[in-house]
Design an enzyme around this catalytic site. Structure first.
Site, PDB file in Angstrom:
ATOM      1  N   LEU A 146      -2.687   0.025   0.329  1.00  0.00           N
ATOM      2  CA  LEU A 146      -2.171   0.200  -1.021  1.00  0.00           C
ATOM      3  C   LEU A 146      -0.710  -0.213  -1.008  1.00  0.00           C
ATOM      4  CD1 LEU A 146      -3.564   3.743  -1.989  1.00  0.00           C
ATOM      5  CD2 LEU A 146      -4.490   1.519  -2.667  1.00  0.00           C
ATOM      6  N   ASP A 147      -0.260  -0.829  -2.103  1.00  0.00           N
ATOM      7  CA  ASP A 147       1.156  -1.170  -2.211  1.00  0.00           C
ATOM      8  C   ASP A 147       2.002   0.084  -2.027  1.00  0.00           C
ATOM      9  OD1 ASP A 147       0.472  -3.772  -2.776  1.00  0.00           O
ATOM     10  OD2 ASP A 147       0.666  -3.542  -4.946  1.00  0.00           O
ATOM     11  N   LYS A 148       3.226  -0.104  -1.590  1.00  0.00           N
ATOM     12  CA  LYS A 148       4.132   1.017  -1.344  1.00  0.00           C
ATOM     13  C   LYS A 148       4.213   1.970  -2.533  1.00  0.00           C
ATOM     14  CE  LYS A 148       9.013   1.985  -0.368  1.00  0.00           C
ATOM     15  NZ  LYS A 148      10.356   1.393  -0.085  1.00  0.00           N
ATOM     16  N   THR A 150       2.075   2.241  -5.053  1.00  0.00           N
ATOM     17  CA  THR A 150       0.776   2.677  -5.568  1.00  0.00           C
ATOM     18  C   THR A 150       0.354   3.917  -4.801  1.00  0.00           C
ATOM     19  OG1 THR A 150       0.127   0.398  -6.077  1.00  0.00           O
ATOM     20  CG2 THR A 150      -1.635   2.025  -5.935  1.00  0.00           C
ATOM     21  N   ARG A 250      -2.014  -5.323 -10.616  1.00  0.00           N
ATOM     22  CA  ARG A 250      -0.724  -5.557 -11.267  1.00  0.00           C
ATOM     23  C   ARG A 250      -0.675  -6.953 -11.891  1.00  0.00           C
ATOM     24  NH1 ARG A 250       3.298  -3.946  -6.460  1.00  0.00           N
ATOM     25  NH2 ARG A 250       4.889  -4.341  -8.058  1.00  0.00           N
TER      26      ARG A 250
END
Length: 324
Positions: A146-148, A150, A250
């Site tokens: 997961l993105d930082k 998110t 996104r």
């Protein structure tokens, strides 16, 4: 992450290897520095190798890593664990935590926390060899990310067999269900739909990606969205992804003209929520666990930051359900 950017002159005719061209360029990088870390090389936004032959007019962007640590250390970082058995650990990742060590984030990651939680020793960092082996060594047990910024569900593997079993399912996203919620700026034209595009790196900003259609360039990405409700110019959305591309949701919400609130890359600062952070949360994962015949379903509670924004939306706007 350090980076270097240069445009090849329009009258260039030498056709040198990229590393030689860069080392000879004004304010360029020497060849040993280019090879000292894990280097991402992009020519006009497309990933290339260091042996690429440079052509006139091309835009070159290079990422590299300095000061790679000798070891990845266990760290006593609290984790919100949803489920754990002898094979897997399902974590509700907090916003702001990086999934695995990489340039600029060599500590404080989910991997550092898991090593401590599992009682494992530090991992000696591999600096030579194949890129795939170097990357695999620094993210043990990580089968997706997961993105930082998110938050939400991430499943990790506690042994090699479990890692391979889970990776097989993530390679074919139709075997699993990953569902997210997000608060967006704007309203979709339809209540629900499927977004199918290619995703490429934005040639104007190496940190961003963009959706394109009518081409085979980039990587195919597919997302299904459902607008739960609208509040003024904002929408509460539920999104399922059928592929796993970097920044996929996104980028697809931006493509839908509904960028996610608090997204510093793909949307502008919002006048009503100037301090909002990325309003994207991985709320549900349906997957088969090693040794289980039936699917397991994991869910998270609604994050506090979502609750706070929704309170203001309910207070200031009427709730609207789209007809179709």
């Amino acid at each position: 992450m350090p980076y270097f950017s240069i445009k090849v002159p329009d009258d260039y005719t030498a056709g040198e290897r990229l590393d030689k061209f860069i080392s000879n360029a004004p304010n360029g990088m020497n060849r040993s520095k280019l090879k000292s870390g894990i280097v991402n090389i992009f020519i006009n936004g497309k990933k290339q190798k260091i042996s690429y032959k440079v052509k006139a007019g091309e835009q070159i962007d290079i990422d590299w890593e300095d000061s790679v640590p000798d070891d990845i250390e266990p760290e006593n970082i609290p984790l919100d664990i949803i489920y754990e058995d002898e094979n897997v650990c399902v974590v509700n990742k907090k916003q702001g935590m990086v999934t695995h060590p990489a340039a600029g984030n060599w500590s404080g990651t989910l991997v550092n926390a898991l090593l401590y939680h599992w009682g494992q020793k530090s991992i000696h960092e591999i600096k030579d060899g194949k890129v795939s082996e170097i990357l695999a060594n620094r993210r043990p047990g990580i089968v997706h990310r997961l993105d930082k910024d998110t938050s939400g569900i991430i499943i990790t593997a506690k042994n090699r067999n479990a890692e391979e079993y889970l990776q097989m399912q993530f390679r074919n996203h139709k075997k699993i269900i990953k569902e997210y919620i997000c608060i967006c700026i704007g309203r979709p034209h339809t209540k629900s739909g499927t977004i199918k595009t290619q995703i490429i790196r934005d040639p104007k900003n190496r940190k961003k990606f963009r959706s394109v259609t009518g081409t085979d360039e980039g990587k195919y990405a597919e997302s299904r969205y459902n607008c739960i409700a609208c509040y003024g110019e904002y929408s509460l959305m539920k999104v399922r992804i059928l592929t796993g591309r970097t920044h996929q949701i996104r980028v697809h919400m931006k493509y839908l003209n509904c960028p996610i609130l608090g997204d510093s890359l793909y949307s502008k600062e919002d006048r009503n929520f100037p301090n909002a952070t990325l309003m994207l949360n991985a709320r549900m994962l349906k997957i088969k666990l090693p040794g289980k015949n039936e699917y397991s379903v994991f869910k998270t509670k609604t994050p506090v930051r979502f609750v706070e924004v929704m309170k203001k939306l309910h207070r200031d706007y009427s709730k609207v359900i789209l007809d179709r």
